[in-house]
Each structure stands twice: as structure tokens, then as C-alpha cells.
Design a protein around this motif. Sequence first.
Motif, PDB file in Angstrom:
ATOM      1  N   LEU A 108      -0.991  -4.085  -8.577  1.00  7.42           N
ATOM      2  CA  LEU A 108      -1.858  -3.680  -7.393  1.00  7.42           C
ATOM      3  C   LEU A 108      -2.151  -2.184  -7.293  1.00  7.42           C
ATOM      4  N   PRO A 109      -3.138  -1.847  -6.507  1.00 10.00           N
ATOM      5  CA  PRO A 109      -3.568  -0.372  -6.216  1.00 10.00           C
ATOM      6  C   PRO A 109      -2.823   0.007  -5.333  1.00 10.00           C
ATOM      7  N   THR A 110      -2.212   1.290  -5.001  1.00 15.94           N
ATOM      8  CA  THR A 110      -1.607   1.820  -3.947  1.00 15.94           C
ATOM      9  C   THR A 110      -2.485   2.008  -2.922  1.00 15.94           C
ATOM     10  N   TYR A 111      -2.040   2.581  -1.879  1.00 15.78           N
ATOM     11  CA  TYR A 111      -2.766   2.921  -0.667  1.00 15.78           C
ATOM     12  C   TYR A 111      -3.632   4.204  -1.079  1.00 15.78           C
ATOM     13  N   GLN A 113      -5.063   4.791  -3.583  1.00 16.99           N
ATOM     14  CA  GLN A 113      -6.127   4.311  -4.496  1.00 16.99           C
ATOM     15  C   GLN A 113      -7.153   3.528  -3.870  1.00 16.99           C
ATOM     16  N   ALA A 114      -6.446   2.668  -2.951  1.00 17.24           N
ATOM     17  CA  ALA A 114      -7.579   1.647  -2.458  1.00 17.24           C
ATOM     18  C   ALA A 114      -7.685   1.477  -0.962  1.00 17.24           C
ATOM     19  N   GLY A 115      -6.925   2.280  -0.378  1.00 16.24           N
ATOM     20  CA  GLY A 115      -6.946   2.260   0.977  1.00 16.24           C
ATOM     21  C   GLY A 115      -6.447   0.958   1.755  1.00 16.24           C
ATOM     22  N   ILE A 117      -7.093  -2.020   1.820  1.00 19.96           N
ATOM     23  CA  ILE A 117      -6.945  -3.321   0.905  1.00 19.96           C
ATOM     24  C   ILE A 117      -5.741  -3.418   0.175  1.00 19.96           C
ATOM     25  N   ALA A 118      -5.062  -2.376  -0.211  1.00 18.25           N
ATOM     26  CA  ALA A 118      -3.780  -2.295  -0.906  1.00 18.25           C
ATOM     27  C   ALA A 118      -2.843  -3.109  -0.121  1.00 18.25           C
TER      28      ALA A 118
END
Length: 447
Positions: A108-111, A113-115, A117-118
Motif C-alpha cells: 500500500l502507498p502511505t498517506y 504518497q496517496a492521501g 486513499i491510503a
Amino acid sequence: MNNSKSRSSMRNNPIKVSFASMIGSAVESYDFFIYGTAAATFFGKIFFHTSTPIVGILASFATLAIGFLMRPLGGYLAGHYGDRVGRKAVLLWSLIGMGVATVLIGALPTYEQAGIIAPILLILLRMIQGVGFGAEWGGAVLMACEHSPPERRGFFGAVPQLGIPLGLLLANGAFLLSGSLLEGDWVWRAPFLVSFVMVAVGFFIRMSVDESPEFEAVKASNKIVRQPALEVIRSDWRAILKIIGLRMAETGGYYLTTSFMLSYVVLAQLSTTKQVLIGTMTGSAIGLVSHLAYGALSDKIGRRPIFLFGALFTVLFGIPMFLMINTGAATMVVVAVSMSLLFSHDPIFAVESSWFSEQFPANVRSSGISLGYNGASLVAGLLPIIATALFGVVGWIGPALMFSGLGVISLLCGLSMRETAPAVVNKRAVTTSEHRLRSASSVSNVR
């Protein structure tokens, strides 16, 4: 012909079946527990945009709780299809679902990186983990218990329970290892990603055993129930509620001792998470032996005495455990966590598989034990959040009294449950019969 019979005998061997159930359970437990460790130590700051540590921990524990809240759904589905299609098929699909969700969490991407959506993706995958783990336990213990002779069901039923301490041992060991070898996000990602290998091994081992003979007998006699979960709720709802109460000390105390304690020692500035992890690993390693010992002993003296010992210890150990941890001494932290697992969790958990399964008939057994077992998760998943909030309001005494209170609930429920161990039940029947014969002889002599 002889070779065919030999292969069939091996696939139905209680030792092999119990081992296969244990390995699969260990894999799923590893997947489920690495989330608890990551939630307590990493996810608060990685997936939730907050500058206040306790708020981040509460948010990450909320995602931990979501997995628990989904477990009753997994238990319902596993019970339904376990009683209609078979125990083995459910175990295979639950293992695959859990494994896929776990590996994806590691990617998963982090907050940053993806806001937003993470954390949304994290919650969705945690929900899948919860369904998979909820589907696991009932089938695993029934495969072991239903392949074993009744007089040794306590021992063989305890074997798949080893998957829990083994999974926890592997999960905490993975984080200690990754923390010493890796840097950055790889410290928490690596334990999730390596799950792929473990799931593949678990799937191969589970494919090598046959379906439960008791389920095959139910199918052969046309006793399969159309809606087994609804049927067992209608006919045995009291037993399901008692099982939920019985599990409070075991599952609630377990997550207070492991997941909550990881954040508590940091929030209270007492120690490091490493000491709690070492204590958890020590207790889990001892549990690989203690579960078998408790299970074997339950075949001789009964499930009830073993269970009541663990529940009573939970009642008495809440305040002493926190006093030991509050010293901040590394040795005391390790000993306190280990004692909680060895004397509170292990005796209760060791006998749950045999004791719970012996409460229901075979055609609704998977549904009965799965609903009861996972129903307790609705409460257990919220306990780390409640404990953290209590600590913030009243200090350590709040979580300590909660720990003991869970023991009281289980102790009272245990006192109301009937004994099912054949050795004890048969001995009582013989004693009662002899007493009646002596009474009849005495009356005859008087006449």
C-alpha cells in the motif's frame, strides 16, 4: 489396493490432519497478528495525518477493530459452507483470501504518497483479513477434532491452537528481524510481503488431507441442513452466547497483553516496544508446549477445570501484571507478558476447540462454534481502543481492572457450562449407576 488404503490412512491420520490444521492456522494468525503489531507501532503516523501520538494510535487501533468486527461475517460464511460443502474447502479459501489481503497491505502507498486513499485501502484490506480469519478457526479445529478418537480430542484439538502462538511468534520475530536488517518503510512492509511464501506452503499442506469423516457421515446420511447457521441460532442460541462469554478472558486478555501493551509502555514512558515483543515471543514459545499439556490434561480431568484455572488467573492477575510492567524493568516486562499468556490465555485456549465443538451436533457444528467464537471478536476488537482511552482518563488502573473484569465474565460462564470430556462424563455415569444399584440393594435388604 494396499497402497491406496495406506495413502488414505495417512491422509486421515489424526497427527497429520492436526499438523496440517496447525500450519494453516499459524499462517493466518501470522497474517492477522502482524497487523496488530504494525497498528500499535507504525500505522498511526504512516496512514493517519495527525501530530498527536495518542490520536494516531487510536485511529490505527480503530482499523484493527474493523478486522475483528468482520470476523463474525467470516464465521457465519465459514459455518454455513462448512456444514453444507465441507470443512476442507472453507479452510483453503480462507487461507487464500487472508494471504492476498496481507500481501496487498504490504504494497500500500502511505498517506504522504496517496492521501486519504491510503487509509481507505488499508481499511478495505483489513476487512478482508477479518473475514478470512473469522472463517479459519472453526474449520481448522473441527478437522483436527473430527479426525481424532473422542478420548484424545482434547490433545488433538489443542494442536491447531498452536497456530496462534506460532503465528504470533513468527509475526513478532518478523518485526524484530526486519527492524534490525531493514530501514524506512521496509521495516513494516517486509513482514506483510513475505506472507506470500507462507500461504503457498500452508495451501499445499492442507491439500494433502481428506475431508472430515464426521462431515462425510452427515452427507452420507442426508442430514445436511439447508440453513445451518440459522438452525443452530434457533436451537442452541444459549450455547453460542455462553461461548462468547467464555472467550472474553482469552481473546480480550490476549489483545490487552499484546497489542495494547505495545502502545502502553511507550505512552507511559516505561519501556520500549522491544521488551513487550520479547515477552510475547517468550510466552508464545512456551505456549507451543503448554497448549499440548493443557489439552492432554483436559482428556483426563475434564475441559472445565482447565478452563476455570485460566479464567481465575485472569481475574487475579490484572493489577499485578500492570504493577510489574510499571516498574519499567526489562525483565519484569518480559515476565509479566509471558505469565499472562502462559497462565491466562493458554489453558483457556487449549480446551476451547474440543469443549466448544462437543456442545453441538455434527450437522450444525461448524456454524455453532464459528458464530460463538467470532461473536466474541465484536467486543475483543474494541478493547485496545477502550483500554487506550481509559489510560488517558484514569491511568493504568483502568486497563488493569478491565483485564480482571474479562476474567470474571469468563469464570461465570465457565461455571455454567457442562463437562464433555468422555473420561469424566463416563466416570460420572458409572459412579451414578453404581450409586443407584447400591441404593436399590439397600431398599431390597430393608424390605
